[in-house]
Design a protein around this motif. Structure first.
Motif, PDB file in Angstrom:
ATOM      1  N   ILE A 183       0.833  -1.206   0.000  1.00 36.89           N
ATOM      2  CA  ILE A 183       0.000   0.000   0.000  1.00 36.89           C
ATOM      3  C   ILE A 183       0.873   1.263   0.000  1.00 36.89           C
ATOM      4  CG2 ILE A 183      -1.641   1.320   1.415  1.00 36.89           C
ATOM      5  CD1 ILE A 183      -2.913  -1.457   2.048  1.00 36.89           C
ATOM      6  N   THR A 184       1.971   1.223   0.748  1.00 39.40           N
ATOM      7  CA  THR A 184       2.802   2.430   0.833  1.00 39.40           C
ATOM      8  C   THR A 184       3.522   2.699  -0.489  1.00 39.40           C
ATOM      9  OG1 THR A 184       3.060   1.877   3.166  1.00 39.40           O
ATOM     10  CG2 THR A 184       4.447   3.626   2.334  1.00 39.40           C
ATOM     11  N   PHE A 185       3.815   1.649  -1.250  1.00 40.79           N
ATOM     12  CA  PHE A 185       4.457   1.866  -2.560  1.00 40.79           C
ATOM     13  C   PHE A 185       3.543   2.626  -3.531  1.00 40.79           C
ATOM     14  CE2 PHE A 185       7.671  -1.602  -1.678  1.00 40.79           C
ATOM     15  CZ  PHE A 185       8.769  -0.761  -1.764  1.00 40.79           C
ATOM     16  N   ILE A 186       2.252   2.645  -3.235  1.00 44.68           N
ATOM     17  CA  ILE A 186       1.320   3.406  -4.081  1.00 44.68           C
ATOM     18  C   ILE A 186       1.734   4.886  -4.075  1.00 44.68           C
ATOM     19  CG2 ILE A 186      -1.086   4.183  -4.320  1.00 44.68           C
ATOM     20  CD1 ILE A 186      -1.915   1.409  -3.202  1.00 44.68           C
ATOM     21  N   ALA A 187       2.251   5.359  -2.930  1.00 47.14           N
ATOM     22  CA  ALA A 187       2.688   6.759  -2.838  1.00 47.14           C
ATOM     23  C   ALA A 187       3.866   7.019  -3.776  1.00 47.14           C
ATOM     24  CB  ALA A 187       3.076   7.084  -1.400  1.00 47.14           C
ATOM     25  N   LYS A 188       4.785   6.048  -3.861  1.00 42.89           N
ATOM     26  CA  LYS A 188       5.934   6.179  -4.766  1.00 42.89           C
ATOM     27  C   LYS A 188       5.452   6.240  -6.220  1.00 42.89           C
ATOM     28  CE  LYS A 188       9.613   5.707  -1.987  1.00 42.89           C
ATOM     29  NZ  LYS A 188      10.588   6.796  -1.870  1.00 42.89           N
ATOM     30  N   ALA A 210       4.271   8.957 -11.348  1.00 38.60           N
ATOM     31  CA  ALA A 210       3.258   9.252 -12.370  1.00 38.60           C
ATOM     32  C   ALA A 210       2.906  10.738 -12.399  1.00 38.60           C
ATOM     33  CB  ALA A 210       2.007   8.422 -12.086  1.00 38.60           C
ATOM     34  N   GLY A 211       3.517  11.514 -11.503  1.00 36.90           N
ATOM     35  CA  GLY A 211       3.295  12.953 -11.479  1.00 36.90           C
ATOM     36  C   GLY A 211       1.980  13.356 -10.822  1.00 36.90           C
ATOM     37  N   THR A 222       1.476  13.426  -7.570  1.00 34.77           N
ATOM     38  CA  THR A 222       1.836  14.280  -6.433  1.00 34.77           C
ATOM     39  C   THR A 222       3.309  14.661  -6.529  1.00 34.77           C
ATOM     40  OG1 THR A 222       1.955  14.443  -4.028  1.00 34.77           O
ATOM     41  CG2 THR A 222       2.331  12.282  -4.945  1.00 34.77           C
ATOM     42  N   THR A 223       3.648  15.836  -6.019  1.00 29.62           N
ATOM     43  CA  THR A 223       5.049  16.248  -6.017  1.00 29.62           C
ATOM     44  C   THR A 223       5.691  16.009  -4.651  1.00 29.62           C
ATOM     45  OG1 THR A 223       4.280  18.462  -5.487  1.00 29.62           O
ATOM     46  CG2 THR A 223       4.823  18.016  -7.816  1.00 29.62           C
ATOM     47  N   ASP A 224       4.828  15.814  -3.644  1.00 29.95           N
ATOM     48  CA  ASP A 224       5.354  15.607  -2.299  1.00 29.95           C
ATOM     49  C   ASP A 224       5.028  14.187  -1.838  1.00 29.95           C
ATOM     50  OD1 ASP A 224       6.341  15.789   0.233  1.00 29.95           O
ATOM     51  OD2 ASP A 224       4.698  17.014   1.021  1.00 29.95           O
ATOM     52  N   ALA A 225       5.821  13.235  -2.343  1.00 25.65           N
ATOM     53  CA  ALA A 225       5.530  11.836  -2.035  1.00 25.65           C
ATOM     54  C   ALA A 225       5.798  11.507  -0.577  1.00 25.65           C
ATOM     55  CB  ALA A 225       6.361  10.925  -2.929  1.00 25.65           C
ATOM     56  N   SER A 226       6.761  12.211   0.055  1.00 29.25           N
ATOM     57  CA  SER A 226       7.137  11.808   1.418  1.00 29.25           C
ATOM     58  C   SER A 226       5.961  11.933   2.385  1.00 29.25           C
ATOM     59  CB  SER A 226       8.321  12.635   1.915  1.00 29.25           C
ATOM     60  OG  SER A 226       7.944  13.984   1.958  1.00 29.25           O
TER      61      SER A 226
END
Lengths: 283, 292
Positions: free
Chosen positions: A53-58, A63-64, A66-70
């Motif tokens: 699930i957390t890799f979805i943020a990466k 994919a552009g 979000t610019t703030d993935a952290s």
């Protein structure tokens, strides 16, 4: 009439709620050790679920989207960890009757001279301790996969939220544990369905603001919503206890209502089960 | 006058026959068949007007076939089941209104040993002893003596229950119950399915406990020989009703009609007083299962 005091005055008796509640903690710990392979399965499942699930943020960053993935990584990471914790607590407590049916010990446990409140509190203490250990392991294994900044986290406030929130979640667990008492064949499945609904409405992987208004209403009556709010506030924003008085106050209210309320509901359900002969039935 | 160890008055118990939504269907052609199906679900009357008393220190036997209501009676006395009418008292305490007091006075052995299968025998007994208020030190002090008297090797007590034979598990069940020194022991077919050696060990232990301690024992069984060997008084139960009660000698005498009493077997007594063979109440059990 035989005086019960005469019976209980025999040597070696240490009747007290703490000793009696500890009997359930010790028993569940022994069962946990004996079923270590299943514990390993749930640990691996928890780690994989957290990573997946957390890799979805990466992916969202690549994919552009979000610019703030952290921030998103931390949001999802905390969501999966808190859900791993909540589901472990809910499982352990809501299976209070199901365990006994699986093992065939329900009659011997329920005829023991222990008040049901002490029994359920003992099971809840084990559930919380068990969930803390499992979630800490998942956290320790999953965090190195992501470069998350935890420098601002207020760990004390997070611990307070977990402790206060666990009380109300335990109440919810006891409430769902009533279902296997009422419905020996289908009650456990019904408990898991309630857990699934809690997952949907509590904002585990998204903010509850994205829910349709009619569904969002239900998020207000889930203690998990406030527990997640509090944890995210403490870890992501570094909020202290004084900043989290809102969610903490609501969690305290939930605890005050849910714990005695769920024990009372359990007592009524147990009486019904004793009336209809459901206690002897194997699930 | 001393308080009886067990006293039941006009206890009745029904199973099944609860609310059925089909009974609410309107009268009319399309629903008649469905409504009739709902109405067929009648409650099974499993205990009928049960009244008896057992005195302190007595071994009281309840003898009947499978499905005759023996286990239902034991469940009521052990607070696991509520009677629908009548009252049952253990040493003067009502099993419904004073269930906590009753629970601290009793323990039970059933035909199914009922243990946590993957926990060791000692771990199981630690738990079941603790919930009766015993400290771990006291449990470990009492246990070796009880197991030795049951002919159980101490080393095997460290193994998971699932590794033990049926006879060994049942001996552990007996040990669990006597560990807590109950003043009333409910033995619900404790030797069913045991090999002859284990059966003898359990029976000898029961006799020994009765001789040495101030325990009262209620023993249910369908084993005539066991009932005669262990019980001071016996009640015959058939179709949920107590049909005869007395000492083994009195029961024999009742059907002797001139024959020498010692030549009459308990099986003959049972058949003559109940009008049934010991196997014949199985159909009642089927009825109960259908009603649930």
């Amino acid at each position: 009439m035989l005086n019960v005091g005469e019976r209980t005055a025999q040597p070696g008796l240490i009747r007290g709620p703490v000793n009696l509640a500890y009997a359930f903690v010790e028993r569940q710990t022994n069962l946990w050790k004996r079923y270590w392979a299943w514990e390993l399965v749930w640990l691996v499942y928890g780690v994989v679920n957290t990573l997946a699930i957390t890799f979805i943020a990466k992916e969202a960053e690549q994919a552009g989207i979000t610019t703030d993935a952290s921030n998103l990584v931390l949001f999802l990471l905390l969501g999966t960890l808190v859900w791993a914790y909540l589901s472990a607590v809910l499982d352990d407590i809501s299976l209070v009757i199901t365990w006994e049916r699986w093992e065939g010990t329900i009659e011997h446990t329920l005829m023991a001279p222990v008040s049901r409140a002490v029994h359920l509190i003992g099971m809840s203490i084990f559930g919380v301790l068990h969930a803390i250990v499992r979630t800490a392991l998942i956290f320790a294994i999953a965090v190195p996969f992501f470069s998350v900044d935890l420098g601002q986290a207020n760990w004390f406030a997070a611990a307070v939220v977990i402790i206060v929130g666990s009380v109300s979640v335990a109440g919810l667990g006891i409430l769902t544990g009533v279902l296997p008492l009422l419905y020996p064949e289908r009650g456990t499945q019904m408990s898991f369905m309630i857990q699934a609904v809690v997952l949907l409405i509590s904002g585990v992987y998204y903010s509850v603001d994205v829910l349709p208004p009619w569904l969002r209403v239900f998020s207000y009556v889930s203690p998990a919503t406030y527990l997640l709010d509090g944890i995210r506030g403490a870890i992501i924003d570094g909020d202290g206890v004084q900043d989290l008085l809102g969610p903490l106050g609501i969690l305290v209210l939930f605890g005050i209502v849910l714990v005695p309320g769920s024990i009372a509901v359990f007592a009524v359900a147990e009486r019904w089960a004793r009336k209809t002969g459901q206690l002897k039935r194997q699930g | 006058m001393t308080t009886p160890a067990i006293e039941t008055r006009h206890v009745n118990k029904y199973f099944g026959g609860g609310f059925d939504y089909r009974r609410l269907l309107p009268i009319g052609k399309p629903f008649d068949r469905l409504r009739a199906t709902g109405a067929r679900k009648r409650p099974a009357h499993v205990l009928r007007d049960i009244s008896f008393g057992a005195q302190r220190g007595e071994i009281y036997g309840v003898l009947g076939a499978n499905g005759s209501g023996k286990s239902t009676l034991v469940r009521i006395l052990s607070t696991l089941l509520l009677p629908d009418s009548g009252e049952a008292r253990i040493f003067g305490h009502d099993v419904v209104r004073e269930s906590s007091e009753v629970r601290s006075l009793i323990n039970r052995v059933s035909a199914d040993p009922s243990f946590f299968r993957n926990m060791s025998a000692v771990e199981n007994l630690l738990f079941f002893g603790r919930v009766y208020g015993l400290s771990p030190a006291e449990i470990k002090r009492r246990l070796p003596g009880i197991l030795a008297r049951l002919g159980f090797e101490w080393e095997r007590a460290q193994e998971p229950m699932s590794h033990l034979s049926r006879g060994q598990q049942q001996k552990m069940a007996v040990a669990r119950s006597f560990l807590t020194s109950p003043v009333l022991m409910l033995l619900d077919e404790p030797t069913t399915g045991l090999d002859p050696r284990s059966k003898r060990d359990v029976q000898a232990f029961v006799r020994q406990v009765r001789a040495e301690h101030d325990s009262t024992i209620l023993l249910t069984t369908h084993d005539m020989e066991e009932a005669e060997l262990l019980c001071d008084r016996i009640a015959f139960i058939a179709g949920g009703r107590i049909v005869a009660e007395g000492t083994p000698f009195e029961l024999r005498e009742r059907v002797a009609r001139g024959r020498p009493v010692e030549e009459i077997t308990m099986e003959t007594v049972f058949m003559e007083l109940t009008g049934k063979r010991i196997e014949e109440d199985e159909d009642v059990k089927e009825e109960v299962l259908a009603a649930l």
